[in-house]
Design an enzyme around this catalytic site. Structure first.
Site, mmCIF file in Angstrom:
data_model
loop_
_atom_site.group_PDB
_atom_site.id
_atom_site.type_symbol
_atom_site.label_atom_id
_atom_site.label_comp_id
_atom_site.label_asym_id
_atom_site.label_seq_id
_atom_site.Cartn_x
_atom_site.Cartn_y
_atom_site.Cartn_z
ATOM 1 N N ARG A 59 0.879 -1.176 0.000
ATOM 2 C CA ARG A 59 0.000 0.000 0.000
ATOM 3 C C ARG A 59 0.912 1.220 0.000
ATOM 4 N NH1 ARG A 59 -5.396 -1.075 1.715
ATOM 5 N NH2 ARG A 59 -5.662 -3.207 2.472
ATOM 6 N N HIS A 62 1.591 6.912 -0.374
ATOM 7 C CA HIS A 62 0.461 7.841 -0.404
ATOM 8 C C HIS A 62 0.794 9.155 0.301
ATOM 9 C CE1 HIS A 62 -2.172 3.973 -0.473
ATOM 10 N NE2 HIS A 62 -1.667 4.233 -1.653
ATOM 11 N N LYS A 72 0.791 11.622 10.526
ATOM 12 C CA LYS A 72 0.160 10.348 10.874
ATOM 13 C C LYS A 72 0.871 9.686 12.045
ATOM 14 C CE LYS A 72 -1.503 9.376 6.227
ATOM 15 N NZ LYS A 72 -1.447 8.474 5.084
ATOM 16 N N TYR A 132 -4.278 4.070 12.225
ATOM 17 C CA TYR A 132 -3.552 5.338 12.157
ATOM 18 C C TYR A 132 -4.454 6.518 12.447
ATOM 19 C CZ TYR A 132 -4.845 4.667 7.190
ATOM 20 O OH TYR A 132 -5.506 4.397 6.012
ATOM 21 N N ASP A 169 -2.409 2.428 -6.723
ATOM 22 C CA ASP A 169 -0.971 2.208 -6.576
ATOM 23 C C ASP A 169 -0.339 1.743 -7.893
ATOM 24 O OD1 ASP A 169 -1.161 2.995 -3.941
ATOM 25 O OD2 ASP A 169 -1.285 0.955 -3.164
#
Length: 185
Positions: A59, A62, A72, A132, A169
């Site tokens: 993932r 980003h 974050k 998160y 992605d």
């Protein structure tokens, strides 16, 4: 909580200190006063959870463009993951540099990245859950993605071929294109 600086300025690896007894454990995952002492207390406006079924799921990388960039605080609640962060702050001495660590529910560790970073992960176990907290609202029109295996960043991922790569992605831009379009965040 034990705070450890990483190679990139403003990013912290945080070791949690669970209190264990015959019933199980209790662990504090956030304490505003302690975070203020490390100059990273934030107003967390969102909390999210991602679940990946399979080991080797990628993932990221980003991020959101300013003024919607996101800080974050990330923690692996189940399983194990390789977390990576890339400095996209154009005025930073570490612009374009990356760092990584392994995080897991067993290690009881967390990662804090300030605004101006791209984040990504590779699951190192099946059934991996990431929690998160985020200090800015999500704006889908201001989000973007850099290729996880970008040839200029040369991130040393623990796998060579990604499983479960999303369309977002798969269609990510190169770091070179990000630099040419806006110079960074």
């Amino acid at each position: 909580m034990i705070f450890k600086k990483t190679k990139l300025e403003g990013v912290w690896s945080i070791e949690l200190e669970p209190k264990v007894d015959a019933r199980g454990f209790f662990v504090r995952t956030y304490d505003k006063k302690v975070f203020e002492e490390h100059n990273i207390a934030r107003d967390w406006v969102e909390e999210s959870e991602s679940f990946s079924k399979h080991r080797g799921t990628i993932r990221g990388l980003h991020f959101q463009y300013p003024p919607f960039s996101e800080g974050k605080l990330m923690r692996v609640a189940s399983g194990e993951a390789f977390l990576v962060w890339v400095d996209l702050r154009k005025n930073s001495p570490t612009f374009g540099k990356w760092d990584s660590l392994v995080f897991s529910s067993q290690k009881n560790n967390m990662l804090y990245t300030p605004r101006g970073f791209a984040n990504g992960l590779c699951t190192l176990s099946d059934n991996c859950t990431l929690l998160y907290k985020i200090d800015n609202q999500y704006h889908p029109e201001k989000q973007d993605t850099i290729l996880w295996n970008d040839e200029d960043l040369k991130i040393n991922w623990p796998i060579k071929k990604a499983k479960g790569l999303s369309e977002r992605d798969s269609n990510a831009k190169s770091f070179k294109k990000l630099k040419s379009e806006c110079g960074g965040l």
